[in-house]
Design an enzyme around this catalytic site. Structure first.
Site, mmCIF file in Angstrom:
data_model
loop_
_atom_site.group_PDB
_atom_site.id
_atom_site.type_symbol
_atom_site.label_atom_id
_atom_site.label_comp_id
_atom_site.label_asym_id
_atom_site.label_seq_id
_atom_site.Cartn_x
_atom_site.Cartn_y
_atom_site.Cartn_z
ATOM 1 C CB SER A 84 -0.956 -0.059 1.193
ATOM 2 O OG SER A 84 -2.049 0.803 1.006
ATOM 3 C CG HIS A 234 -5.559 -2.784 0.835
ATOM 4 N ND1 HIS A 234 -4.850 -2.619 -0.344
ATOM 5 C CD2 HIS A 234 -5.049 -1.868 1.718
ATOM 6 C CE1 HIS A 234 -3.944 -1.645 -0.176
ATOM 7 N NE2 HIS A 234 -4.046 -1.187 1.059
#
Length: 253
Positions: A84, A234
């Site tokens: 990320s 995620h």
């Protein structure tokens, strides 16, 4: 200097966590890499974990922090794995200092611009008034009113610690993030290119890397492969650690 945990010996592998995370999120995975011939450096990026707090916050500064860390630890050439925000930092580092990088792994983030999407999380975090000396349970109750996803709440609660007896606090620098929110979504510069081997891994249930992003990824990273871990979001490394490790270690070997 950035705080780090170093484990194992061999080729240096730097692991960069995501936004609002810290090195502890990668502890188990880091130990696995350490047992497979890597000297693993789990870093806390600025304003996160046990690293220093600063009013300044940007990808360029985080890249400089990583470079300073490499210099201080005599790491001439490294492999970086970033998730990320850590992945965006890793991309910018690799395109700025390609001579310092052997291989690059980017977990569930692309080079593109991302609009703000952490509003509910920030409403929850800012609703916590630490001057009232809440307990851990009370902090979680407050977060629950704004953040319905259990996994996200647990992730944020990992950054809660005892500043002193009876006084909790978040390890990350919420005050600075409130004013620098737009920095997180920034795209990689148009002219940023890295020609060495790069692996992108995305979660099959995540919308951070879409099929239509592949072309842009390959513009910046022409020698890249893109793998998908099915049925994860995620936090792909936490949701399917075995497959994540298998894919990454195969690429590194």
């Amino acid at each position: 200097m950035l705080y780090s945990k170093i484990e194992g010996s061999g080729k240096p592998l730097l692991i960069l966590h995501g936004f609002l995370g810290m090195s502890d999120n990668w502890k188990t995975m880091g130990t696995q890499f350490a047992t497979h011939g890597f000297e693993v450096h789990l870093l806390d990026l600025r304003n996160h974990g046990r690293s220093f707090h600063s009013p300044e916050f940007s990808y360029e500064l985080m890249v400089q922090d990583v470079l300073d860390y490499c210099e201080a630890n005599n790491l001439e050439k490294v492999t970086i794995l970033g998730h990320s925000m850590g992945g965006k930092t890793a991309m910018l580092f690799a395109t700025t200092y390609p001579e310092r990088i052997e291989k690059l792994i980017v977990a569930d983030i692309g080079p593109k611009f991302y609009p703000q999407h952490h509003q509910a999380i920030f409403e929850g975090l800012n609703a916590v008034d630490f001057s009232l000396k809440p307990s851990r349970n009370e902090v979680e109750e407050i977060l629950l009113q704004h953040i319905t996803d259990f996994g996200t709440r647990q992730f944020l609660m990992k950054s809660l610690y005892w500043l002193e007896p009876g006084q909790l606090a978040f390890r990350f620098n919420l005050e600075v993030f409130n004013s620098k929110m737009d920095e997180i979504g920034k795209s990689l510069p148009d002219n940023a290119v890295f020609v060495k081997p790069t692996l992108f891994i995305r979660g099959g249930n995540s919308n951070y890397i879409l099929d239509e992003d592949f072309e842009n990824i390959r513009l910046h990273f022409p020698d890249s492969e893109i793998e998908t871990i099915p049925n994860v979001g995620h936090w792909l490394h936490a949701e399917n650690p075995k497959l994540f490790f298998d894919i990454t270690s195969s690429f590194l070997e």
